[in-house]
Design an enzyme around this catalytic site. Structure first.
Site, PDB file in Angstrom:
ATOM      1  N   GLU A 155      16.486  69.856  57.688  1.00  0.00           N
ATOM      2  CA  GLU A 155      17.052  71.186  57.038  1.00  0.00           C
ATOM      3  C   GLU A 155      16.573  71.098  55.175  1.00  0.00           C
ATOM      4  O   GLU A 155      16.279  72.630  55.653  1.00  0.00           O
ATOM      5  CB  GLU A 155      18.748  70.950  56.792  1.00  0.00           C
ATOM      6  CG  GLU A 155      18.875  71.759  55.883  1.00  0.00           C
ATOM      7  CD  GLU A 155      20.544  71.233  55.110  1.00  0.00           C
ATOM      8  OE1 GLU A 155      21.535  70.835  55.541  1.00  0.00           O
ATOM      9  OE2 GLU A 155      20.652  71.659  54.027  1.00  0.00           O
ATOM     10  N   HIS A 156      16.126  70.690  54.795  1.00  0.00           N
ATOM     11  CA  HIS A 156      15.368  70.640  53.843  1.00  0.00           C
ATOM     12  C   HIS A 156      14.535  71.132  53.658  1.00  0.00           C
ATOM     13  O   HIS A 156      13.226  72.083  53.048  1.00  0.00           O
ATOM     14  CB  HIS A 156      15.512  69.280  52.682  1.00  0.00           C
ATOM     15  CG  HIS A 156      16.399  69.087  51.784  1.00  0.00           C
ATOM     16  ND1 HIS A 156      16.987  69.238  50.526  1.00  0.00           N
ATOM     17  CD2 HIS A 156      17.706  68.677  52.167  1.00  0.00           C
ATOM     18  CE1 HIS A 156      18.177  68.280  50.145  1.00  0.00           C
ATOM     19  NE2 HIS A 156      18.645  68.195  51.111  1.00  0.00           N
TER      20      HIS A 156
END
Lengths: 449, 471
Positions: free
Chosen positions: A77-78
């Site tokens: 996600e990052h």
């Protein structure tokens, strides 16, 4: 001028007679269709404010991580913000914020959700950016990006769990509740060791397996022209290839914890007991029953546990109850901190006594009315905020296959009976319970045990 | 690669051109028009000022009643008295004891609570429109007839004590408490935590709490904000009737504050707080900002957004995205009548405490040099989007109007603020930046001193003073 939302007439309960008047549902008006590549598209047109929300929900979470790679879904996600060939470096955030927009995302055991918010003139750009990274993130992945976000995520773990008062219990909870190999048996944030082991190859493989239109829902909400936006979505997303996905083997349901008792010490002033039980999966009827039970037990100062443990007996400082819902099975939690001069076993016994009483007698009509009124109001309030509505549409789409499931969601709460709550309380027995005791290492208060 | 391979006309085996449908970024059109609403305003006979903003599309109402005073009104020997008295207002009122009062609220899904900050006490009431009359009646009971029952007071005091001790568990809360204490100076009414100290609230009885409340419940200096399914005309009649018995007390508690600006100028003052075994260090820097009534407050706030108000702000970009020191770094501007402070903060990995603080201070030192036009535009966009979002719910709209009240701005203040934000230039912003100088800064680091103190002192010589948080 604000357009009226389609709601209405949620009746607040005044007693058994009023319940018979129920039957009016609520709705989040929307349009749904699917592209040929499987992308689910949902449009929520609301021109009441000059803003738009783009919510992109991918059907992948920590439950899809392989052994030795805990925390990967969240790390990924990052990495979704680390740039593509078309928009390199920090371009995603820079471009969005240059035009008054902002974004964020979250990862759970079950899913990963990305949301962009901005003025309505930014919508074409937001769609372009989401299509761009859905299409091409992996091609621009580098070791440097992985290393940087690895450090950020490890700091997130330190800040949100390790240094957070009582945070350690959340790190221990999954392994205590689930058998080894169960998709929920590890934390979403992952371990430092596993995060350090993640490689660029892992990232690319993860993207190519899970991040495609046939594993995503795209919600566009707010002030936009529907025809133009449909055309933009087709043009930008229509050519993105599907991903192969991966067959998921559903685990057997879990009814009891792996470990009954865990004793921890933390740098806190006041000890705490946390009691946990396995319960029904998210959005099932049993899940609604547990939500109602949690509210009967711990929502407000007229709730069972507050009345008994705090008001009447002055045994506890704080007591809470909640249902943590998840796709493969939920967890019901009761937490309690003892008042000065009392200890953890005493509050635990008092909690269990209240559960036994509820199992024997059931909730009163007044208790159910209170809880139902609170639930009805919370559904009403959830219709105010555009981001909340957009997220709800995607959540219902993902869990139930129907973005408009909000009316059925409310209906399942309305269908909960006193007998349901009574039976649910009976299942919260000590033999099915996991108990975590957090002892206070930092206590300097006399009488704290 | 997203490609569109074009088909060939029948001219021979030429290679088809490839088109990347995502190659061209779409243009951004002009920003949409936006005018924040203005509240209607009137005054009751007892002097209470009322602001009303009607939003009838959903049957919801949000009300905020703001009364000046707050924890700054605590007697010096009883920090936390105001917070305790305010919490007790909704623990029994009129004919209802604590349990009965809670039941009356919760049975009807009426959310009523009292918030205390350093300068104000605020009632928060959110409910279904059908229950507004009941909610208002229950709030009026709390306002005019709180019981302060002794047994309930003991329970609430124990909970407040638990909250005070709980703050000591949290490195961020500890850093904040120390920072404010050092900023305002020992003994200043704004220096202590709002919840007070364990010793401060020990032994306080019903009479002391009642006296505290009575002196602060002054309608002529209070403001009531209501948003949602209401209209001003009928609300005026309702409130006039509801508050007919609410008049100014004979001896109102004074609310004027002594000067709240940090004196000094010989460089930052550095403080350390021990938080054994913490895996991160909390960095907190306070700088002089602008008071709410200063025209520099609005343009100055844009500089603070550039510094630390968005993900791509200077601080977050450097400390998180370039160096990987932290999960996040930010800054915010607090402007109130009488004081204004800029707070920059971050939690960083323990072993980079020194380098992170060096970088943080270096960014703060650069601030007086000004901001670029691109940075200004980004900050203006961020603030505008924030204002639009705040219009989404009745509750957030009420809070936005309440913020105007607290800063002594008028009912059309949202529009004025938007105009001031839009009118700012990088030059006008730059002109405000002589004020936030490191010469008058407070720097606080909370962390495991056994690990960080020596390397931190080498990186940032200080001198450092080790302090304890108030408890």
């Amino acid at each position: 001028m604000l357009l009226p939302l389609l709601l209405p007439l949620l009746t607040l309960h005044q007693g058994p007679a009023a319940r018979a008047a129920d039957g009016v549902g609520i709705d989040i008006p929307h349009e749904r269709y699917q592209l040929e590549n499987g992308l689910d598209v949902i449009l929520l047109h609301d021109p009441s404010l000059p803003q738009v929300v783009v919510n992109t929900w991918y059907g992948v979470g920590s439950k899809d991580e392989v052994a030795g790679r805990s925390g990967f879904a969240h790390l990924f996600e990052h990495l979704m913000f680390m740039g593509t060939e078309r928009l390199p470096g920090s371009g995603f955030d820079e471009l969005m914020e240059a035009e008054g927009g902002w974004n964020n995302a979250w990862t759970s055991e079950d899913a990963t959700d990305y949301y962009d918010v901005g003025p309505s003139n930014l919508l074409p750009t937001l769609l372009w950016m989401e299509a761009d990274r859905m299409d091409g993130l992996a091609r621009a992945m580098t070791r440097k990006k992985v290393d940087l976000q690895r450090d950020v995520v490890r700091n997130e773990r330190r800040q949100s769990s390790e240094d957070e008062p009582y945070g350690a219990l959340w790190l221990e909870m999954p392994a205590m509740l689930y058998p080894p190999g169960h998709p929920y048996a590890h934390t979403v944030i992952g371990t430092h060791e596993d995060l350090q082991a993640a490689s660029v190859e892992d990232v690319v493989a993860f993207f190519q397996t899970w991040y495609g239109p046939n594993n995503a829902g795209l919600v566009v909400a707010g002030d936009f022209d529907v025809a133009t936006t449909k055309a933009d979505i087709q043009r930008l997303f229509g050519g993105i290839a599907k991903v192969p996905l991966q067959e998921r083997v559903l685990p057997a349901p879990v009814d009891k914890p792996q470990k009954a008792l865990l004793e921890l010490t933390d740098q806190v002033q006041v000890p705490m007991s946390v009691m946990l039980w396995h319960t029904d999966a998210a959005l099932s009827q049993g899940d609604a029953v547990m939500d109602v039970l949690a509210a009967v037990l711990g929502d407000g100062r007229s709730s069972r546990l507050y009345s008994a443990l705090i008001q009447q007996d002055s045994l506890a400082l704080e007591v809470d109850a909640y249902q943590m819902s998840a796709m493969l099975g939920s967890v019901f939690m009761i937490s309690a901190k003892p008042a000065e001069g009392h200890d953890l076993p005493a509050v635990e016994a008092a909690v269990q006594a209240q559960l036994s009483r509820l199992a024997a007698e059931g909730p009163t009509p007044e208790e159910l009315d209170r809880v139902r009124n609170g639930i009805e109001l919370s559904f009403l309030r959830s219709l105010e905020d555009l981001q909340d509505r957009a997220a709800s549409l995607n959540r219902y789409r993902y869990l139930k296959g129907d973005p408009g499931w909000v009316s059925q969601d409310l209906a399942r709460y309305r269908a909960v009976t006193a007998a349901d709550v009574q039976a649910a309380a009976a299942r919260l027995s000590p033999d099915r319970r996991a108990l975590i005791r957090v002892h206070a290492e930092g206590a300097d208060r006399p009488g704290v045990k | 690669m997203l490609l569109l391979v074009l088909g060939l006309m029948a001219c021979g085996p030429k290679k088809a051109p490839v088109v990347d449908l995502l190659a061209e970024r779409p243009p951004v059109g002009p920003p949409p028009a936006f005018q924040p609403p203005a509240a209607e305003s009137f005054q009751l006979e007892n002097g209470l000022t009322v602001w009303v903003l009607s939003r009838p599309d959903l049957p919801l109402v949000s009300l905020r009643l703001s009364l000046p005073g707050g924890s700054a009104a605590d007697p010096a020997e009883h920090p936390g008295l105001t917070y305790l008295a305010d919490e007790m207002l909704v623990h029994g009122a009129g004919d209802r004891d604590a349990a009965q009062y809670a039941e009356a609220l919760e049975r009807q899904a009426i959310d009523l609570w009292v918030g205390t900050d350093s300068t104000r006490t605020t009632f928060h009431l959110d409910c279904h429109a059908d229950r507004f009359a009941e909610g208002l009646a229950l709030m009026t009971d709390a306002l005019l007839a709180p019981r302060f029952d002794a047994e309930e007071l003991d329970r609430v005091r124990a909970q407040q004590e638990g909250d005070i001790l709980g703050q000591l568990d949290d490195g961020r809360a500890v850093a904040s408490m120390v920072a404010w204490q050092q900023w305002f100076g020992a003994g200043h009414p704004l220096a202590h935590p709002t919840e007070g100290t364990v010793s401060g609230i020990a032994g306080l009885g019903p009479d002391a709490l009642r006296a505290s409340w009575t002196g602060r419940a002054v309608p002529s200096r209070s403001t009531l904000v209501v948003t949602g399914a209401v209209d001003a005309a009928s609300l005026k009649d309702t409130l006039a009737s509801q508050f007919s018995d609410w008049v100014d007390p004979a001896e109102p508690t004074p609310v004027a504050l002594p000067a709240a600006q940090r004196v000094g100028g010989s460089g930052p003052a550095y403080f350390l707080v021990d938080k054994p075994e913490a895996s991160q260090s909390v960095l907190r820097v306070l700088l002089p900002g602008w008071t709410a009534d200063q025209p520099e407050a609005v343009p100055g706030s844009l500089a603070v957004v550039v510094l630390g108000g968005t993900f791509t702000s200077r601080l977050n970009r450097l400390l998180r995205e370039e160096k990987g020191y932290t999960y996040g770094a930010g800054a915010r501007s607090l402007d109130a009548p009488g004081f204004g402070v800029i707070v920059a903060s971050t939690n960083v990995q323990r072993d980079v405490t020194g380098p992170a603080l060096v970088d943080l201070l270096a960014e703060l030192k650069k601030l007086p040099a000004g901001i670029t036009d691109d940075e200004l535009r980004k900050a203006q966009g961020a603030r505008r989007t924030e204002m639009v979002e705040a219009m989404s719910t009745r509750s957030s709209l009420a809070d936005s109007l309440l913020n105007l009240v607290e800063r002594r701005l008028p009912p059309d203040g949202l529009q004025r603020e938007l105009e001031a934000l839009s009118a700012a230039t990088s030059a006008t912003v730059g002109a405000t930046l002589a004020r936030p100088t490191l010469d008058r800064a407070i720097v606080v680091v909370s962390g495991d001193l056994s690990k960080i103190q020596a390397p931190l002192s080498a990186a940032v010589p200080g001198p450092w003073t080790v302090v304890q948080p108030p408890r």
